[in-house]
Design a protein around this motif. Structure first.
Motif, PDB file in Angstrom:
ATOM      1  N   GLY A 164      22.201  -4.166   6.940  1.00 21.56           N
ATOM      2  CA  GLY A 164      22.140  -4.698   5.584  1.00 21.56           C
ATOM      3  C   GLY A 164      21.987  -3.601   4.554  1.00 21.56           C
ATOM      4  O   GLY A 164      22.566  -2.525   4.668  1.00 21.56           O
ATOM      5  N   VAL A 165      21.169  -3.850   3.561  1.00 21.09           N
ATOM      6  CA  VAL A 165      20.952  -2.925   2.452  1.00 21.09           C
ATOM      7  C   VAL A 165      19.602  -2.235   2.637  1.00 21.09           C
ATOM      8  O   VAL A 165      18.609  -2.878   2.963  1.00 21.09           O
ATOM      9  CB  VAL A 165      20.987  -3.676   1.103  1.00 21.09           C
ATOM     10  N   VAL A 166      19.580  -0.924   2.432  1.00 17.78           N
ATOM     11  CA  VAL A 166      18.353  -0.135   2.540  1.00 17.78           C
ATOM     12  C   VAL A 166      18.045   0.455   1.168  1.00 17.78           C
ATOM     13  O   VAL A 166      18.902   1.088   0.547  1.00 17.78           O
ATOM     14  CB  VAL A 166      18.503   0.999   3.576  1.00 17.78           C
ATOM     15  N   VAL A 167      16.812   0.239   0.703  1.00 18.72           N
ATOM     16  CA  VAL A 167      16.372   0.776  -0.578  1.00 18.72           C
ATOM     17  C   VAL A 167      15.291   1.814  -0.290  1.00 18.72           C
ATOM     18  O   VAL A 167      14.234   1.481   0.244  1.00 18.72           O
ATOM     19  CB  VAL A 167      15.824  -0.337  -1.492  1.00 18.72           C
ATOM     20  N   ALA A 168      15.574   3.070  -0.626  1.00 15.97           N
ATOM     21  CA  ALA A 168      14.622   4.161  -0.411  1.00 15.97           C
ATOM     22  C   ALA A 168      14.041   4.572  -1.755  1.00 15.97           C
ATOM     23  O   ALA A 168      14.780   4.835  -2.709  1.00 15.97           O
ATOM     24  CB  ALA A 168      15.314   5.346   0.254  1.00 15.97           C
ATOM     25  N   ILE A 169      12.722   4.602  -1.823  1.00 18.61           N
ATOM     26  CA  ILE A 169      12.012   4.892  -3.063  1.00 18.61           C
ATOM     27  C   ILE A 169      11.395   6.277  -2.995  1.00 18.61           C
ATOM     28  O   ILE A 169      10.659   6.590  -2.070  1.00 18.61           O
ATOM     29  CB  ILE A 169      10.862   3.883  -3.302  1.00 18.61           C
TER      30      ILE A 169
ATOM     31  N   GLU B 206      12.999   7.698  -8.302  1.00 19.41           N
ATOM     32  CA  GLU B 206      14.397   7.696  -7.880  1.00 19.41           C
ATOM     33  C   GLU B 206      14.522   6.625  -6.811  1.00 19.41           C
ATOM     34  O   GLU B 206      13.780   6.625  -5.833  1.00 19.41           O
ATOM     35  CB  GLU B 206      14.811   9.047  -7.311  1.00 19.41           C
ATOM     36  N   VAL B 207      15.446   5.701  -7.020  1.00 16.02           N
ATOM     37  CA  VAL B 207      15.682   4.608  -6.093  1.00 16.02           C
ATOM     38  C   VAL B 207      17.099   4.768  -5.567  1.00 16.02           C
ATOM     39  O   VAL B 207      18.046   4.799  -6.344  1.00 16.02           O
ATOM     40  CB  VAL B 207      15.509   3.245  -6.785  1.00 16.02           C
TER      41      VAL B 207
ATOM     42  N   ASP C 114       0.844  -1.177   0.000  1.00 23.61           N
ATOM     43  CA  ASP C 114       0.000   0.000   0.000  1.00 23.61           C
ATOM     44  C   ASP C 114       0.885   1.235   0.000  1.00 23.61           C
ATOM     45  O   ASP C 114       1.415   1.619  -1.004  1.00 23.61           O
ATOM     46  CB  ASP C 114      -1.002  -0.019   1.154  1.00 23.61           C
ATOM     47  N   GLU C 115       1.067   1.854   1.117  1.00 19.74           N
ATOM     48  CA  GLU C 115       1.929   3.026   1.202  1.00 19.74           C
ATOM     49  C   GLU C 115       3.378   2.647   1.427  1.00 19.74           C
ATOM     50  O   GLU C 115       4.240   3.491   1.475  1.00 19.74           O
ATOM     51  CB  GLU C 115       1.455   3.964   2.324  1.00 19.74           C
ATOM     52  N   GLY C 116       3.645   1.376   1.584  1.00 20.63           N
ATOM     53  CA  GLY C 116       4.998   0.949   1.878  1.00 20.63           C
ATOM     54  C   GLY C 116       5.687   0.313   0.693  1.00 20.63           C
ATOM     55  O   GLY C 116       5.265   0.418  -0.445  1.00 20.63           O
ATOM     56  N   VAL C 117       6.753  -0.360   1.014  1.00 24.67           N
ATOM     57  CA  VAL C 117       7.565  -1.047   0.029  1.00 24.67           C
ATOM     58  C   VAL C 117       7.668  -2.489   0.474  1.00 24.67           C
ATOM     59  O   VAL C 117       7.739  -2.788   1.651  1.00 24.67           O
ATOM     60  CB  VAL C 117       8.977  -0.423  -0.020  1.00 24.67           C
TER      61      VAL C 117
ATOM     62  N   ARG D  49      11.819   1.339   1.898  1.00 21.03           N
ATOM     63  CA  ARG D  49      10.948   2.383   2.455  1.00 21.03           C
ATOM     64  C   ARG D  49      10.655   3.435   1.393  1.00 21.03           C
ATOM     65  O   ARG D  49      11.428   3.605   0.455  1.00 21.03           O
ATOM     66  CB  ARG D  49      11.556   3.025   3.691  1.00 21.03           C
ATOM     67  N   ILE D  50       9.539   4.120   1.548  1.00 22.16           N
ATOM     68  CA  ILE D  50       9.188   5.259   0.706  1.00 22.16           C
ATOM     69  C   ILE D  50       9.734   6.499   1.400  1.00 22.16           C
ATOM     70  O   ILE D  50       9.589   6.672   2.597  1.00 22.16           O
ATOM     71  CB  ILE D  50       7.658   5.385   0.550  1.00 22.16           C
ATOM     72  N   ARG D  51      10.363   7.353   0.632  1.00 27.02           N
ATOM     73  CA  ARG D  51      10.832   8.614   1.238  1.00 27.02           C
ATOM     74  C   ARG D  51      10.063   9.778   0.721  1.00 27.02           C
ATOM     75  O   ARG D  51       9.342   9.722  -0.213  1.00 27.02           O
ATOM     76  CB  ARG D  51      12.322   8.824   1.057  1.00 27.02           C
TER      77      ARG D  51
END
Length: 155
Positions: free
Chosen positions: A113-118, A104-105, A76-79, A153-155
């Motif tokens: 670990g690894v963080v992916v911000a969208i 933009e990713v 939904d609002e998340g990743v 996460r969504i930024r």
């Protein structure tokens, strides 16, 4: 009579300045200041300041059959992160409006670990359908990170 001629020449000069400014700025645009639209030819961008990603592939939008069978929870609002998907180390999925074609990713590392911000990105058109699509990026990490936990996460 002289003041009327003087006023007309000032108006003509002002009109000329406006025409020159509009022409120099590329004409009148439907992109107002501060609105959330972008060039429809804009491309998605992967930012990897730590050099963690060896290869990536965007799925914009991602076909439902590439996402739905693998979801354990709603997007939904998340990743959501789907680990080890079809040759990738992680598929990162998010939901967004179909006209948001230039996300933009940003991929960074931390102690966990690894963080992916969208950042879902701007809208490619002003009026877009309110139905959300799935978007995804497949990530292949450097060899030493392939087993690292991935969060999104969504930024």
């Amino acid at each position: 009579m002289r003041s009327w001629t003087h006023a007309r020449s000032i108006l003509a000069m002002a009109a000329t300045v406006i025409v020159v400014l509009v022409t120099a700025c590329g004409g009148v645009s439907d992109q107002g200041v501060g609105d959330d639209t972008v060039d429809p030819d804009a491309q998605p961008e992967l930012m990897d300041p730590d050099g963690l990603v060896a290869h990536h592939k965007f799925l914009l939008p991602a076909p439902d059959d590439e996402v739905l069978p693998y979801l354990d929870e709603p997007v939904d609002e998340g990743v959501i992160v789907i680990v080890e998907h079809d040759g990738s180390d992680a598929r990162v999925v998010w939901a967004g409006l179909g006209c948001r074609i230039a996300p933009e990713v940003e991929v960074t590392g931390d102690q966990d670990g690894v963080v992916v911000a969208i950042d879902r990105g701007p809208r490619a058109v002003e009026d877009c359908d309110s139905v959300e699509d799935f978007f995804a990026v497949d990530l292949i990490f450097r060899d030493e990170l392939q087993a690292a936990p991935v969060t999104g996460r969504i930024r």
